[in-house]
Design a protein around this motif. Structure first.
Motif, mmCIF file in Angstrom:
data_model
loop_
_atom_site.group_PDB
_atom_site.id
_atom_site.type_symbol
_atom_site.label_atom_id
_atom_site.label_comp_id
_atom_site.label_asym_id
_atom_site.label_seq_id
_atom_site.Cartn_x
_atom_site.Cartn_y
_atom_site.Cartn_z
ATOM 1 N N GLY A 151 -9.691 12.058 21.966
ATOM 2 C CA GLY A 151 -9.173 10.921 21.213
ATOM 3 C C GLY A 151 -9.753 10.859 19.818
ATOM 4 O O GLY A 151 -9.026 10.610 18.841
ATOM 5 N N TRP A 152 -11.034 11.077 19.708
ATOM 6 C CA TRP A 152 -11.712 11.065 18.404
ATOM 7 C C TRP A 152 -11.111 12.118 17.472
ATOM 8 O O TRP A 152 -10.812 11.830 16.305
ATOM 9 N N LEU A 153 -10.878 13.317 18.001
ATOM 10 C CA LEU A 153 -10.331 14.394 17.179
ATOM 11 C C LEU A 153 -8.875 14.132 16.794
ATOM 12 O O LEU A 153 -8.491 14.285 15.631
ATOM 13 N N MET A 154 -8.049 13.741 17.754
ATOM 14 C CA MET A 154 -6.619 13.584 17.463
ATOM 15 C C MET A 154 -6.380 12.440 16.482
ATOM 16 O O MET A 154 -5.495 12.521 15.623
ATOM 17 N N LEU A 155 -7.164 11.374 16.572
ATOM 18 C CA LEU A 155 -6.997 10.260 15.647
ATOM 19 C C LEU A 155 -7.486 10.624 14.246
ATOM 20 O O LEU A 155 -6.856 10.267 13.246
ATOM 21 N N SER A 156 -8.591 11.343 14.178
ATOM 22 C CA SER A 156 -9.124 11.746 12.867
ATOM 23 C C SER A 156 -8.165 12.683 12.142
ATOM 24 O O SER A 156 -7.895 12.525 10.942
ATOM 25 N N VAL A 157 -7.641 13.655 12.861
ATOM 26 C CA VAL A 157 -6.708 14.610 12.241
ATOM 27 C C VAL A 157 -5.406 13.912 11.849
ATOM 28 O O VAL A 157 -4.828 14.196 10.796
ATOM 29 N N ALA A 158 -4.946 12.980 12.690
ATOM 30 C CA ALA A 158 -3.720 12.251 12.368
ATOM 31 C C ALA A 158 -3.889 11.438 11.092
ATOM 32 O O ALA A 158 -2.961 11.355 10.277
ATOM 33 N N TRP A 159 -5.069 10.842 10.901
ATOM 34 C CA TRP A 159 -5.301 10.080 9.663
ATOM 35 C C TRP A 159 -5.274 11.008 8.450
ATOM 36 O O TRP A 159 -4.688 10.668 7.414
ATOM 37 N N LEU A 160 -5.887 12.172 8.570
ATOM 38 C CA LEU A 160 -5.865 13.132 7.464
ATOM 39 C C LEU A 160 -4.427 13.552 7.138
ATOM 40 O O LEU A 160 -4.045 13.660 5.973
ATOM 41 N N ALA A 161 -3.625 13.767 8.167
ATOM 42 C CA ALA A 161 -2.234 14.160 7.959
ATOM 43 C C ALA A 161 -1.440 13.024 7.321
ATOM 44 O O ALA A 161 -0.596 13.253 6.443
ATOM 45 N N ALA A 171 0.827 -1.209 0.000
ATOM 46 C CA ALA A 171 0.000 0.000 0.000
ATOM 47 C C ALA A 171 0.860 1.257 0.000
ATOM 48 O O ALA A 171 0.550 2.251 -0.669
ATOM 49 N N LEU A 172 1.964 1.209 0.731
ATOM 50 C CA LEU A 172 2.848 2.369 0.819
ATOM 51 C C LEU A 172 3.562 2.632 -0.498
ATOM 52 O O LEU A 172 3.788 3.785 -0.891
ATOM 53 N N LEU A 173 3.925 1.557 -1.206
ATOM 54 C CA LEU A 173 4.667 1.689 -2.457
ATOM 55 C C LEU A 173 3.767 1.914 -3.666
ATOM 56 O O LEU A 173 4.263 2.232 -4.758
ATOM 57 N N ALA A 174 2.470 1.752 -3.500
ATOM 58 C CA ALA A 174 1.540 1.941 -4.620
ATOM 59 C C ALA A 174 1.588 3.381 -5.111
ATOM 60 O O ALA A 174 1.749 4.321 -4.332
ATOM 61 N N ASP A 175 1.439 3.549 -6.416
ATOM 62 C CA ASP A 175 1.457 4.903 -6.990
ATOM 63 C C ASP A 175 0.268 5.723 -6.499
ATOM 64 O O ASP A 175 0.382 6.914 -6.254
ATOM 65 N N SER A 176 -0.879 5.078 -6.382
ATOM 66 C CA SER A 176 -2.066 5.763 -5.899
ATOM 67 C C SER A 176 -2.041 5.853 -4.375
ATOM 68 O O SER A 176 -1.493 4.979 -3.704
ATOM 69 N N GLN A 214 0.315 11.544 -0.152
ATOM 70 C CA GLN A 214 0.102 12.162 -1.455
ATOM 71 C C GLN A 214 1.275 13.039 -1.888
ATOM 72 O O GLN A 214 1.434 13.339 -3.062
ATOM 73 N N ARG A 215 2.110 13.437 -0.941
ATOM 74 C CA ARG A 215 3.292 14.220 -1.281
ATOM 75 C C ARG A 215 4.459 13.344 -1.731
ATOM 76 O O ARG A 215 5.500 13.868 -2.112
ATOM 77 N N GLY A 216 4.286 12.034 -1.660
ATOM 78 C CA GLY A 216 5.318 11.141 -2.167
ATOM 79 C C GLY A 216 5.876 10.225 -1.098
ATOM 80 O O GLY A 216 5.766 10.482 0.107
ATOM 81 N N LEU A 217 6.480 9.148 -1.563
ATOM 82 C CA LEU A 217 7.037 8.157 -0.651
ATOM 83 C C LEU A 217 8.158 8.744 0.194
ATOM 84 O O LEU A 217 8.259 8.470 1.399
ATOM 85 N N GLY A 218 9.021 9.560 -0.429
ATOM 86 C CA GLY A 218 10.113 10.165 0.324
ATOM 87 C C GLY A 218 9.618 11.052 1.439
ATOM 88 O O GLY A 218 10.207 11.095 2.527
ATOM 89 N N PHE A 219 8.516 11.750 1.196
ATOM 90 C CA PHE A 219 7.971 12.668 2.194
ATOM 91 C C PHE A 219 7.421 11.904 3.393
ATOM 92 O O PHE A 219 7.777 12.190 4.538
ATOM 93 N N ILE A 220 6.553 10.929 3.140
ATOM 94 C CA ILE A 220 5.919 10.224 4.257
ATOM 95 C C ILE A 220 6.934 9.387 5.029
ATOM 96 O O ILE A 220 6.880 9.313 6.264
ATOM 97 N N GLY A 258 -13.511 15.628 0.243
ATOM 98 C CA GLY A 258 -12.327 16.117 -0.455
ATOM 99 C C GLY A 258 -11.200 16.560 0.455
ATOM 100 O O GLY A 258 -10.141 16.974 -0.023
ATOM 101 N N TRP A 259 -11.394 16.445 1.767
ATOM 102 C CA TRP A 259 -10.354 16.883 2.698
ATOM 103 C C TRP A 259 -9.154 15.949 2.687
ATOM 104 O O TRP A 259 -8.056 16.353 3.066
ATOM 105 N N ALA A 260 -9.366 14.700 2.259
ATOM 106 C CA ALA A 260 -8.239 13.773 2.189
ATOM 107 C C ALA A 260 -7.274 14.170 1.079
ATOM 108 O O ALA A 260 -6.107 13.795 1.090
ATOM 109 N N ILE A 261 -7.770 14.940 0.127
ATOM 110 C CA ILE A 261 -6.935 15.396 -0.985
ATOM 111 C C ILE A 261 -6.408 16.797 -0.725
ATOM 112 O O ILE A 261 -5.246 17.102 -0.982
#
Length: 277
Positions: free
Chosen positions: A116-126, A19-24, A132-138, A72-75
């Motif tokens: 907990g609900w907020l911190m986990l949700s925001v962490a997933w978005l981040a 999943a991490l190496l996938a282009d999408s 989406q910024r690339g493998l090197g970034f994440i 669209g917030w995930a993008i």
């Protein structure tokens, strides 16, 4: 125990790497959504919800993230959200740690569950935004936490004298914290040195921070290391308040999902905040 840890690590790698190496970006987003939902279930259990109610909190985290994805917030997440999360972790985390484990259960249960609900949700978005910024970034974002943790462990064992938070995590020392920061800065220097001539995975967090100058890079990495310690201690405090050793036994030999991602929860939004400038 060691065999369990190895087997669990291999299974996780088998799931995460493709999943991490996938282009999408969406396969990694979907897989990490399952994990963040499990972390929500663990948070509910650590804060007084058991059975179906703990499951409901995990599902609420998943539903929130899925709704943000659909919106669209995930993008394209509003940068203001990263800064609100960053400031919230710095101030709220500091106040919580200063109060210590005895004060944690005195906080209204609804407030703890909401946090907990907020911190986990925001962490997933981040996490999704970083992918989406690339493998090197994440990878570089996560490696800041891993390098700091490893360096803090060895530095603390060799040099540790002054306890950081004895009532929360007796094994941690200030010397370990400083060692972790040095380790993360060493990683940044090494990564940049290699990246100047070879960057097949794309730009790293370090490269983007260095665009504003080396002093900014140093301050940013040190700040991220400090936040990683806050995330680690907040989870440790919530466990100590209820007498739990691990957040769950979902990952044999490793504890729970929260035990593995606690330091990443504040760091990922902070990384996105810093590179949004």
């Amino acid at each position: 125990m060691l065999l369990q840890r190895v087997i669990t690590a291999l299974v996780l790698l088998a799931l995460l790497l493709p999943a991490l190496l996938a282009d999408s970006w969406w396969p990694f987003a979907a897989l990490s959504l399952v994990m963040i939902g499990a972390a929500g279930w663990e948070w509910g259990r650590l804060n007084g919800w058991t059975g179906a109610r703990a499951v409901a909190l995990g599902l609420a985290v998943v539903a929130t993230c899925a709704a943000a994805w659909r919106a669209g917030w995930a993008i394209q997440t509003p940068p203001a959200l990263w800064w609100v999360a960053c400031v919230g972790w710095a101030i709220g985390g500091g106040l919580a740690l200063r109060a210590g484990p005895p004060a944690w259960p005195k906080l209204p249960q609804a407030a703890r569950l909401l946090l907990g609900w907020l911190m986990l949700s925001v962490a997933w978005l981040a996490l999704t935004a970083a992918k989406q910024r690339g493998l090197g970034f994440i990878l570089s974002a996560m490696c800041i936490v891993w390098a700091a943790d490893i360096a803090a462990y060895f530095g603390g064992r060799a040099l540790g004298r002054r306890k950081l938070a004895p009532s929360i995590s007796p094994g941690k020392s200030w010397e370990g914290v400083w060692s972790g920061m040095v380790g993360a800065l060493a990683l940044a220097a090494a990564w940049l040195a290699v990246e100047r001539s070879w960057a097949p995975a794309g730009p790293s967090v370090f490269a983007q921070l260095a665009e504003r100058g080396i002093p900014w890079l140093v301050v940013s990495v040190v700040g991220l290391c400090a936040l990683s310690v806050v995330g680690d201690l907040i989870e440790s405090m919530s466990k100590r308040a209820v007498g739990a050793k691990d957040s769950s036994r979902l990952l044999p030999g490793h504890g729970g999902v929260l035990d593995r991602i606690d330091a990443l929860l504040p760091v990922l939004p902070a990384v996105m905040a810093l590179v949004s400038i």
